[in-house]
Scaffold this motif. Structure first.
Motif, mmCIF file in Angstrom:
data_model
loop_
_atom_site.group_PDB
_atom_site.id
_atom_site.type_symbol
_atom_site.label_atom_id
_atom_site.label_comp_id
_atom_site.label_asym_id
_atom_site.label_seq_id
_atom_site.Cartn_x
_atom_site.Cartn_y
_atom_site.Cartn_z
ATOM 1 N N GLU A 53 2.599 5.493 -3.998
ATOM 2 C CA GLU A 53 2.204 4.364 -4.228
ATOM 3 C C GLU A 53 2.050 4.160 -3.447
ATOM 4 O O GLU A 53 2.855 3.347 -2.710
ATOM 5 C CB GLU A 53 3.601 3.630 -5.355
ATOM 6 C CG GLU A 53 3.810 3.860 -6.634
ATOM 7 C CD GLU A 53 5.383 2.886 -7.527
ATOM 8 O OE1 GLU A 53 5.734 1.906 -6.656
ATOM 9 O OE2 GLU A 53 6.020 3.462 -8.556
ATOM 10 N N ASP A 82 1.457 -15.965 -5.173
ATOM 11 C CA ASP A 82 1.929 -15.114 -6.234
ATOM 12 C C ASP A 82 1.266 -14.519 -7.477
ATOM 13 O O ASP A 82 0.342 -13.419 -7.786
ATOM 14 C CB ASP A 82 3.549 -15.042 -6.553
ATOM 15 C CG ASP A 82 4.546 -14.947 -5.960
ATOM 16 O OD1 ASP A 82 4.132 -14.528 -4.525
ATOM 17 O OD2 ASP A 82 5.328 -15.821 -5.665
ATOM 18 N N ALA A 86 -0.881 -10.998 -9.219
ATOM 19 C CA ALA A 86 -0.817 -10.905 -10.240
ATOM 20 C C ALA A 86 -1.694 -10.420 -10.828
ATOM 21 O O ALA A 86 -2.222 -9.880 -11.556
ATOM 22 C CB ALA A 86 0.278 -11.549 -10.659
ATOM 23 N N GLY A 89 -3.849 -7.605 -11.012
ATOM 24 C CA GLY A 89 -3.924 -6.140 -11.161
ATOM 25 C C GLY A 89 -2.903 -6.029 -9.629
ATOM 26 O O GLY A 89 -3.145 -4.633 -9.554
ATOM 27 N N PHE A 90 -2.938 -6.845 -8.874
ATOM 28 C CA PHE A 90 -1.849 -6.483 -7.699
ATOM 29 C C PHE A 90 -0.109 -6.990 -7.011
ATOM 30 O O PHE A 90 0.455 -8.068 -7.804
ATOM 31 C CB PHE A 90 -2.055 -6.498 -6.289
ATOM 32 C CG PHE A 90 -3.689 -5.669 -6.069
ATOM 33 C CD1 PHE A 90 -3.628 -4.733 -5.604
ATOM 34 C CD2 PHE A 90 -4.511 -5.784 -6.383
ATOM 35 C CE1 PHE A 90 -4.808 -3.590 -5.536
ATOM 36 C CE2 PHE A 90 -5.753 -5.543 -6.207
ATOM 37 C CZ PHE A 90 -6.309 -3.960 -6.333
ATOM 38 N N GLU A 91 0.671 -6.441 -6.224
ATOM 39 C CA GLU A 91 1.992 -7.141 -6.266
ATOM 40 C C GLU A 91 2.058 -7.068 -4.410
ATOM 41 O O GLU A 91 1.498 -6.125 -4.662
ATOM 42 C CB GLU A 91 2.997 -6.151 -6.629
ATOM 43 C CG GLU A 91 3.321 -5.009 -6.789
ATOM 44 C CD GLU A 91 4.382 -4.140 -7.791
ATOM 45 O OE1 GLU A 91 4.539 -4.932 -8.384
ATOM 46 O OE2 GLU A 91 4.685 -2.697 -7.599
ATOM 47 N N TYR A 92 3.255 -7.600 -3.629
ATOM 48 C CA TYR A 92 3.653 -7.475 -2.325
ATOM 49 C C TYR A 92 4.635 -7.516 -2.266
ATOM 50 O O TYR A 92 5.384 -7.318 -2.972
ATOM 51 C CB TYR A 92 2.888 -8.285 -1.707
ATOM 52 C CG TYR A 92 3.140 -9.545 -1.936
ATOM 53 C CD1 TYR A 92 4.134 -10.585 -0.842
ATOM 54 C CD2 TYR A 92 3.355 -10.449 -3.047
ATOM 55 C CE1 TYR A 92 4.496 -11.341 -1.076
ATOM 56 C CE2 TYR A 92 3.379 -12.029 -2.879
ATOM 57 C CZ TYR A 92 4.336 -11.930 -2.033
ATOM 58 O OH TYR A 92 4.979 -13.654 -2.443
ATOM 59 N N TYR A 103 0.406 -3.826 -2.721
ATOM 60 C CA TYR A 103 -0.190 -2.501 -4.036
ATOM 61 C C TYR A 103 -0.075 -2.919 -5.368
ATOM 62 O O TYR A 103 -0.141 -4.010 -6.092
ATOM 63 C CB TYR A 103 1.595 -2.161 -4.245
ATOM 64 C CG TYR A 103 2.912 -1.626 -2.677
ATOM 65 C CD1 TYR A 103 2.326 -0.483 -2.283
ATOM 66 C CD2 TYR A 103 2.934 -2.972 -2.124
ATOM 67 C CE1 TYR A 103 3.349 -0.482 -1.001
ATOM 68 C CE2 TYR A 103 4.098 -3.034 -1.107
ATOM 69 C CZ TYR A 103 3.885 -0.632 -0.534
ATOM 70 O OH TYR A 103 4.423 -1.078 0.407
ATOM 71 N N PRO A 104 -1.024 -1.919 -5.680
ATOM 72 C CA PRO A 104 -2.204 -2.163 -6.886
ATOM 73 C C PRO A 104 -0.165 -1.418 -8.505
ATOM 74 O O PRO A 104 0.553 -0.889 -8.236
ATOM 75 C CB PRO A 104 -2.448 -0.442 -7.531
ATOM 76 C CG PRO A 104 -1.776 0.720 -6.332
ATOM 77 C CD PRO A 104 -1.649 -0.578 -5.460
ATOM 78 N N THR A 105 -0.924 -2.160 -9.397
ATOM 79 C CA THR A 105 0.244 -2.080 -9.876
ATOM 80 C C THR A 105 0.064 -1.194 -11.996
ATOM 81 O O THR A 105 1.283 -0.650 -12.334
ATOM 82 C CB THR A 105 0.341 -3.838 -10.855
ATOM 83 O OG1 THR A 105 -0.434 -4.373 -11.522
ATOM 84 C CG2 THR A 105 1.346 -4.642 -9.744
ATOM 85 N N ASP A 106 -1.454 -0.804 -11.835
ATOM 86 C CA ASP A 106 -1.609 -0.527 -12.877
ATOM 87 C C ASP A 106 -1.293 1.293 -12.680
ATOM 88 O O ASP A 106 -1.391 0.980 -11.960
ATOM 89 C CB ASP A 106 -2.728 -0.647 -13.121
ATOM 90 C CG ASP A 106 -3.787 0.444 -14.692
ATOM 91 O OD1 ASP A 106 -4.091 0.995 -13.835
ATOM 92 O OD2 ASP A 106 -3.069 0.495 -15.065
ATOM 93 N N ILE A 110 -2.680 3.250 -9.502
ATOM 94 C CA ILE A 110 -1.900 3.781 -8.647
ATOM 95 C C ILE A 110 -2.197 5.414 -7.842
ATOM 96 O O ILE A 110 -1.924 5.658 -7.477
ATOM 97 C CB ILE A 110 -0.209 3.707 -8.641
ATOM 98 C CG1 ILE A 110 -0.189 2.428 -8.648
ATOM 99 C CG2 ILE A 110 0.585 4.865 -7.722
ATOM 100 C CD1 ILE A 110 1.441 2.050 -9.513
#
Length: 397
Positions: A53, A82, A86, A89-92, A103-106, A110
Motif C-alpha cells: 500500500e 482531512d 478524503a 480518495g486518499f488518507e494520510y 495513501y490511496p484508499t480505493d 492501491i
C-alpha cells in the motif's frame, strides 16, 4: 535513472498525484500556511522499497503547517485537510514531526500505484554495480519480460553488465555514446589465454528489427580488435538478412533477443545468494573485528536513531562497491550512571559480534559520497563513519 517510456496507466496515476498535490497547495496557500513546504516522492524521501500500500507522495513542512500537524495551532484547519484528502480518495499518516505520507484508499488504485512505484524502485536499483546486492532486479525481469521494453537504453546496458558478471565475466561497460559500436567488453580469464567478447546492445521497440548493416558493423569491430567472439543483444528481432550473415560466421557472431535476456536473468537470480551473511567468510569478519579492536575504525559506521527518544546503531562494513555495501549490525554496550534510560552506547567488537553474522543482521545499503564524506542508507538508518567516541542515548519519551 528513470524509466524510458511511461505507460498510459503511469500518466493517469501521475495526473492523480499532481492533482492531489495541487489541491493541497492551493488549500494551504488560501489559509496562508504554505511556508517552507513541498512534496517529494516516497523513494526520494526515504530511499526505501515501496510497500503493498504505497505512499503516492510525501508532504514535508515547517512553519505554520508544522504547527497544524503537531497540534499547536488549529482553527479548523485539520478538519478541512482531512475532508479534502478524503474527498479526493486518499488518507494520510504522520511519518514524523515534519512529514506525512499520503495513501490511496480505493483497492484498484492501491494495486495500480503499487505496480507503478515498484517499477520506479526497480529502475532505481539498476546501477553499474548493483549485481551482487539486489537480486530482485533479475527476478522482476524474469517474471515481467515485457518491462525490458520500458527500460531506458542505458539501463538496459547496465542490466546486461550485471547479468554477464554473474556469468563469470570481467565486464567493461562502455560510455554509452561514442563507443565505436561496442557497448560491453567481456573478458573471460583462462590459463591458456583470455577470451574477449564484444557486445553490441540495441534497446528497440519490438516492431523495429535489427538490420544487416548493424550486425555487419559489430563483426567489423570484432575483426579490428581481434576479439574472440561477438554478441548482438536486442529487445526486438533480426531481419532474415542479419540472421543469414551471422550464420555464416561459424559461431563467432551470436544474436540474442529478449527471450535470451529473460533466461539469463533467471540464471542470475538463482545465482544471487539471499543470505548476504554468507558472502563474506568468518575469517574475514574476525579480521575486521580484530582491526576495530586495535583502533582501526575505518570500517565501523554509526547511525543516530529516534525522534522523541534517542538511540544509536552501529555496523561493520563487510563489503562495498561504489554504490552499494553490505553492513553487519554490531551489538551495543551501554554505559549509565544510575539511570538506565540515559547514558552512552558503543559498539562491541568481541565474540558477541560474530553472532551477528547471520541473514537478519547483515543488511544491504546504498553507498554515496558527498564532498568526500561516505554515507550508507539501508532504508531505515543513515550510517556514517563512527568517530570512535561513545554516543549519547536517551530513552525518555
Amino acid at each position: 535513472m528513470k524509466p524510458d517510456d511511461p505507460t498510459t496507466a503511469d500518466i493517469r496515476l501521475l495526473g492523480r498525484i499532481r492533482a492531489l498535490e495541487l489541491a493541497i497547495e492551493l488549500w494551504a496557500r488560501g489559509r496562508d500556511l504554505w511556508w517552507e513546504c513541498g512534496f517529494q516522492t516516497y523513494l526520494k524521501r526515504t530511499g526505501r522499497e515501496p510497500g503493498e500500500e504505497p505512499a503516492v507522495t510525501v508532504l514535508h513542512f515547517e512553519g505554520p503547517l508544522y504547527q497544524v500537524f503537531n497540534g499547536t495551532y488549529d482553527d479548523g484547519a485539520m478538519d478541512e485537510f482531512d475532508a479534502l484528502i478524503a474527498a479526493m480518495g486518499f488518507e494520510y499518516a504522520l511519518e514524523d514531526h515534519v512529514s506525512l505520507h499520503i495513501y490511496p484508499t480505493d483497492p484498484e488504485e492501491i494495486a495500480a500505484f503499487a505496480e507503478h512505484f515498484r517499477w520506479q524502485w526497480i529502475c532505481s536499483l539498476v546501477e553499474p554495480d548493483f549485481a551482487d546486492v539486489y537480486e530482485e532486479v533479475y527476478g522482476h525481469f524474469e517474471s515481467r519480460p515485457e518491462d525490458l521494453n520500458r527500460l531506458h537504453w542505458r539501463e538496459f546496458e547496465i542490466l546486461l553488465s550485471g547479468v554477464f558478471r554473474h556469468q563469470g565475466f570481467d565486464v567493461e561497460l562502455g560510455p554509452g555514446s561514442g563507443d565505436g559500436g561496442v557497448d560491453l567488453r567481456l573478458m573471460q580469464r583462462d590459463p591458456l589465454g583470455d577470451v574477449l567478447t564484444l557486445v553490441q546492445v540495441k534497446k528497440y521497440a519490438p516492431a523495429r528489427k535489427i538490420e544487416l548493416q548493424a550486425v555487419q558493423a559489430l563483426h567489423g569491430a570484432w575483426a579490428v580488435e581481434k576479439a574472440n567472439k561477438s554478441l548482438f543483444v536486442t529487445t526486438s528481432e533480426y531481419l532474415p538478412s542479419a540472421r543469414r550473415f551471422a550464420g555464416r560466421t561459424n559461431g563467432v557472431l551470436e544474436l540474442a533477443t529478449s527471450a535470451d535476456v529473460v533466461s539469463w536473468c533467471a540464471n542470475a537470480k538463482a545465482g544471487v545468494i539471499e543470505d548476504k551473511s554468507t558472502l563474506v567468510s568468518d575469517t574475514v569478519v574476525r579480521d575486521l573485528l580484530a582491526q576495530a579492536r586495535a583502533g582501526r575504525l575505518d570500517r565501523v559506521v554509526h547511525a543516530h536513531q529516534g525522534y522523541t527518544i534517542s538511540r544509536n546503531g552501529f555496523g561493520l562494513v563487510l563489503k562495498e562497491t561504489r554504490r552499494a555495501a553490505l553492513i553487519m549490525a554490531l551489538p551495543i554496550v551501554r554505559t549509565t550512571s544510575g539511570d538506565p534510560y540515559i547514558g552512552t552506547e558503543s559498539p562491541d567488537f568481541g565474540e558477541a559480534a560474530m553472532q551477528m553474522k547471520q541473514a537478519v543482521s547483515v543488511i544491504r545499503a546504498r553507498r554515496s559520497v558527498d564532498d568526500g564524506r561516505v554515507s550508507y542508507w539501508d532504508g531505515h538508518s543513515y550510517f556514517t563513519a563512527w568517530n570512535g567516541q561513545p554516543a549519547h542515548f536517551d530513552l525518555y519519551d
